[in-house]
Motif scaffolding. Sequence first.
Motif, PDB file in Angstrom:
ATOM      1  N   PRO A  47       0.818  -1.227   0.000  1.00  0.00           N
ATOM      2  CA  PRO A  47       0.000   0.000   0.000  1.00  0.00           C
ATOM      3  C   PRO A  47       0.845   1.268   0.000  1.00  0.00           C
ATOM      4  O   PRO A  47       0.419   2.303  -0.503  1.00  0.00           O
ATOM      5  N   LYS A  48       2.048   1.215   0.569  1.00  0.00           N
ATOM      6  CA  LYS A  48       2.894   2.409   0.645  1.00  0.00           C
ATOM      7  C   LYS A  48       3.380   2.847  -0.734  1.00  0.00           C
ATOM      8  O   LYS A  48       3.831   3.979  -0.909  1.00  0.00           O
ATOM      9  N   ASN A  49       3.291   1.925  -1.731  1.00  0.00           N
ATOM     10  CA  ASN A  49       3.738   2.283  -3.074  1.00  0.00           C
ATOM     11  C   ASN A  49       2.651   3.002  -3.879  1.00  0.00           C
ATOM     12  O   ASN A  49       2.917   3.547  -4.945  1.00  0.00           O
ATOM     13  N   LYS A  50       1.416   2.978  -3.372  1.00  0.00           N
ATOM     14  CA  LYS A  50       0.303   3.552  -4.128  1.00  0.00           C
ATOM     15  C   LYS A  50       0.514   5.034  -4.400  1.00  0.00           C
ATOM     16  O   LYS A  50       0.247   5.516  -5.495  1.00  0.00           O
ATOM     17  N   LEU A  51       0.964   5.749  -3.379  1.00  0.00           N
ATOM     18  CA  LEU A  51       1.118   7.191  -3.525  1.00  0.00           C
ATOM     19  C   LEU A  51       2.132   7.517  -4.621  1.00  0.00           C
ATOM     20  O   LEU A  51       1.888   8.354  -5.492  1.00  0.00           O
ATOM     21  N   ASN A  52       3.291   6.846  -4.583  1.00  0.00           N
ATOM     22  CA  ASN A  52       4.311   7.103  -5.597  1.00  0.00           C
ATOM     23  C   ASN A  52       3.808   6.753  -7.002  1.00  0.00           C
ATOM     24  O   ASN A  52       4.043   7.504  -7.960  1.00  0.00           O
ATOM     25  N   ARG A  53       3.111   5.630  -7.124  1.00  0.00           N
ATOM     26  CA  ARG A  53       2.629   5.198  -8.438  1.00  0.00           C
ATOM     27  C   ARG A  53       1.572   6.173  -8.954  1.00  0.00           C
ATOM     28  O   ARG A  53       1.535   6.485 -10.146  1.00  0.00           O
ATOM     29  N   LEU A  54       0.703   6.677  -8.043  1.00  0.00           N
ATOM     30  CA  LEU A  54      -0.321   7.627  -8.447  1.00  0.00           C
ATOM     31  C   LEU A  54       0.313   8.928  -8.942  1.00  0.00           C
ATOM     32  O   LEU A  54      -0.080   9.470  -9.982  1.00  0.00           O
ATOM     33  N   LEU A  55       1.287   9.426  -8.203  1.00  0.00           N
ATOM     34  CA  LEU A  55       1.946  10.668  -8.601  1.00  0.00           C
ATOM     35  C   LEU A  55       2.660  10.509  -9.940  1.00  0.00           C
ATOM     36  O   LEU A  55       2.637  11.412 -10.789  1.00  0.00           O
ATOM     37  N   GLU A  56       3.307   9.364 -10.143  1.00  0.00           N
ATOM     38  CA  GLU A  56       3.975   9.105 -11.426  1.00  0.00           C
ATOM     39  C   GLU A  56       2.960   9.038 -12.562  1.00  0.00           C
ATOM     40  O   GLU A  56       3.202   9.535 -13.673  1.00  0.00           O
ATOM     41  N   PHE A  57       1.820   8.417 -12.284  1.00  0.00           N
ATOM     42  CA  PHE A  57       0.759   8.278 -13.284  1.00  0.00           C
ATOM     43  C   PHE A  57       0.219   9.655 -13.682  1.00  0.00           C
ATOM     44  O   PHE A  57       0.042   9.968 -14.868  1.00  0.00           O
ATOM     45  N   ILE A  58      -0.034  10.524 -12.679  1.00  0.00           N
ATOM     46  CA  ILE A  58      -0.516  11.884 -12.960  1.00  0.00           C
ATOM     47  C   ILE A  58       0.528  12.663 -13.753  1.00  0.00           C
ATOM     48  O   ILE A  58       0.223  13.343 -14.730  1.00  0.00           O
ATOM     49  N   ASP A  59       1.774  12.532 -13.323  1.00  0.00           N
ATOM     50  CA  ASP A  59       2.862  13.299 -13.947  1.00  0.00           C
ATOM     51  C   ASP A  59       3.046  12.923 -15.416  1.00  0.00           C
ATOM     52  O   ASP A  59       3.314  13.773 -16.276  1.00  0.00           O
ATOM     53  N   SER A  60       2.874  11.644 -15.731  1.00  0.00           N
ATOM     54  CA  SER A  60       3.152  11.186 -17.091  1.00  0.00           C
ATOM     55  C   SER A  60       1.929  11.217 -18.001  1.00  0.00           C
ATOM     56  O   SER A  60       2.055  11.412 -19.212  1.00  0.00           O
ATOM     57  N   GLU A  61       0.722  11.062 -17.439  1.00  0.00           N
ATOM     58  CA  GLU A  61      -0.441  10.852 -18.297  1.00  0.00           C
ATOM     59  C   GLU A  61      -1.560  11.877 -18.166  1.00  0.00           C
ATOM     60  O   GLU A  61      -2.439  11.928 -19.020  1.00  0.00           O
ATOM     61  N   TYR A  62      -1.578  12.704 -17.100  1.00  0.00           N
ATOM     62  CA  TYR A  62      -2.706  13.621 -16.914  1.00  0.00           C
ATOM     63  C   TYR A  62      -2.820  14.575 -18.099  1.00  0.00           C
ATOM     64  O   TYR A  62      -1.799  15.055 -18.630  1.00  0.00           O
ATOM     65  N   VAL A  63      -4.058  14.849 -18.522  1.00  0.00           N
ATOM     66  CA  VAL A  63      -4.318  15.578 -19.760  1.00  0.00           C
ATOM     67  C   VAL A  63      -3.743  16.996 -19.756  1.00  0.00           C
ATOM     68  O   VAL A  63      -3.349  17.512 -20.808  1.00  0.00           O
ATOM     69  N   ASP A  64      -3.704  17.666 -18.595  1.00  0.00           N
ATOM     70  CA  ASP A  64      -3.158  19.017 -18.502  1.00  0.00           C
ATOM     71  C   ASP A  64      -1.846  18.994 -17.732  1.00  0.00           C
ATOM     72  O   ASP A  64      -1.569  18.087 -16.947  1.00  0.00           O
ATOM     73  N   LYS A  65      -1.056  20.038 -17.938  1.00  0.00           N
ATOM     74  CA  LYS A  65       0.200  20.159 -17.206  1.00  0.00           C
ATOM     75  C   LYS A  65      -0.105  20.537 -15.761  1.00  0.00           C
ATOM     76  O   LYS A  65      -0.896  21.443 -15.496  1.00  0.00           O
ATOM     77  N   VAL A  66       0.489  19.855 -14.815  1.00  0.00           N
ATOM     78  CA  VAL A  66       0.253  20.132 -13.395  1.00  0.00           C
ATOM     79  C   VAL A  66       1.588  20.312 -12.680  1.00  0.00           C
ATOM     80  O   VAL A  66       2.627  19.824 -13.127  1.00  0.00           O
ATOM     81  N   ASN A  67       1.533  21.031 -11.571  1.00  0.00           N
ATOM     82  CA  ASN A  67       2.703  21.216 -10.712  1.00  0.00           C
ATOM     83  C   ASN A  67       2.742  20.061  -9.726  1.00  0.00           C
ATOM     84  O   ASN A  67       1.989  20.048  -8.750  1.00  0.00           O
ATOM     85  N   SER A  68       3.583  19.089  -9.990  1.00  0.00           N
ATOM     86  CA  SER A  68       3.612  17.897  -9.144  1.00  0.00           C
ATOM     87  C   SER A  68       4.047  18.232  -7.721  1.00  0.00           C
ATOM     88  O   SER A  68       3.618  17.574  -6.766  1.00  0.00           O
ATOM     89  N   ASP A  69       4.889  19.267  -7.557  1.00  0.00           N
ATOM     90  CA  ASP A  69       5.316  19.652  -6.204  1.00  0.00           C
ATOM     91  C   ASP A  69       4.131  20.097  -5.359  1.00  0.00           C
ATOM     92  O   ASP A  69       4.026  19.752  -4.175  1.00  0.00           O
ATOM     93  N   SER A  70       3.230  20.890  -5.955  1.00  0.00           N
ATOM     94  CA  SER A  70       2.073  21.366  -5.195  1.00  0.00           C
ATOM     95  C   SER A  70       1.141  20.220  -4.839  1.00  0.00           C
ATOM     96  O   SER A  70       0.523  20.216  -3.775  1.00  0.00           O
ATOM     97  N   ILE A  71       1.054  19.219  -5.736  1.00  0.00           N
ATOM     98  CA  ILE A  71       0.224  18.047  -5.442  1.00  0.00           C
ATOM     99  C   ILE A  71       0.814  17.278  -4.261  1.00  0.00           C
ATOM    100  O   ILE A  71       0.093  16.839  -3.357  1.00  0.00           O
ATOM    101  N   VAL A  72       2.124  17.128  -4.256  1.00  0.00           N
ATOM    102  CA  VAL A  72       2.780  16.429  -3.148  1.00  0.00           C
ATOM    103  C   VAL A  72       2.553  17.172  -1.836  1.00  0.00           C
ATOM    104  O   VAL A  72       2.207  16.571  -0.811  1.00  0.00           O
TER     105      VAL A  72
END
Length: 513
Positions: free
Chosen positions: A26-51
């Motif tokens: 379960p501890k890997n879910k957060l990292n995998r989700l952030l990587e998924f958003i960073d690579s595939e999300y339709v708009d550009k996002v600030n990953s630092d602010s999400i973290v």
Amino acid sequence: MLALGVVLGSVLNFPIHRPFSSKNNPKNKLNRLLEFIDSEYVDKVNSDSIVDLTVTNILAQLDPHSVYLPSSLQSDEAESMKGDFVGIGINFYMYKDSVAVIKSLENGPSQKAGIKSGDRILYADKVKLFGRKLPSDSLFSKLRGEQGSEVELTVFRRSENKKFKIKLRRDVVPIVSVDAALMLNQTTGYLKINRFAESTYDEFQHGMTKLRNAGMKNFIIDLRDNGGGYVETAVKIADELLVNKKLIVFTKNKRNEIQKSIATDVGDFEEGKVFILINENSASASEILAGAIQDNDRGIIVGRRSFGKGLVQQEMDFDDGSAVRLTIARYYTPTGRSIQKPYVKGNDKAYANDFYQRFQNGELYEKDSIKIADSLQFKTPKGKTVYGGGGIVPDVFVPLEGKKGEGSLTYVMEQSGFVGQFVFEQLDQYRSNFKGLSFEKFLVEMNRNEMYYTNFQNYLLRNGIEINLSKNKPLVKRYLSAEFARQLFDEQKYYEIVLKQDPMIQAVLNRKS
């Protein structure tokens, strides 16, 4: 059909991804989700602010004191707790989009260079500081820097209607945590601690030594509005007041491991009378010191029930300068009481609004309104009843100053910042009225003059604060005079004025006699 599926997939552009496996940690879910958003999300996002947001929300589910500090906040707090910074050495307001000097700090670079109260700093080197809304961190970066680094200031002196340039070298500027150390009478000393920082113990020792040399037999330590700081500092100060082998505080973690802090045989004030002043904003390390004195029957606690923070945090730093403060233990006073007030996980709003609840239920005016469960009673070695479950309950209760139901006035006078801003503006207009006045003549002038009291009433109305000052005129004039003294003279003079009619001080002096 297979070929059709391939064609449709390429046209519709659905990303192909594998579902998260239930066997994953379960501890890997957060990292995998952030990587998924960073690579595939339709708009550009600030990953630092999400973290940052994710970490903040996670910690909010734990307790009110487990928090995430972004790098900007972390550096400011670290600097404050260190007890000094490198800069030009001024107190200032952003007044009408200008950096207006309230006071140059004693022996600091600005004072040595001739910067005076009321001066406007227009430029730092070639960077314009006026007429623009600079964020605090950007402004500080222009005035602070490396020790010994040079900066050229362009200054406008309103009193002389002239502009000039001054070069100075930045230097270490102390951030004091002991605001005042003075004698109230021939035998009673007073010392005010605003927080427990790295330098606080040394400042305390210096102040206490000065008071002892002046004949102090009765020691008042003012912890009102002191939100805490380093537990170790509070323990060292308690050690100065307690005899050898007395328990000061102990902590207990999730594994029920206990760590005790015990007084040593070194202490400079182990016999005289001790009084600790607290109020609803005294928290954490302040409560450790007050609890140690109360539970060991060493002194008298005067004031109102303290904040109620009995949780211990440990800091974990990140490479980007941010940090997490995580609650790792609870602390207990010598009698074994936890003074942490109740909280509901994930509901920080109700926890933060505790002051207003106390105000509404009358606790700030009547000791009988303090609600304490009978099961949370403890006994000191001499048989005195003390209470846990929500702050330190004082031995001598002193209500909020001012008429009942007008607590907002006390807030305006003590904590809102309105008084300081008003006094600066008045001095900016009438500074010549005080030129050459000694402190004694200043007091006579402030007692005689009604203009500033009237102007303050009008100032509040202009700022949308409708409070009738006439019912508490002596209180208002006292705080106004004290703030004028702070900006014209120094912090010590502020306390010399404000303490004269202070109800908690009067309660101590009357009890002692």
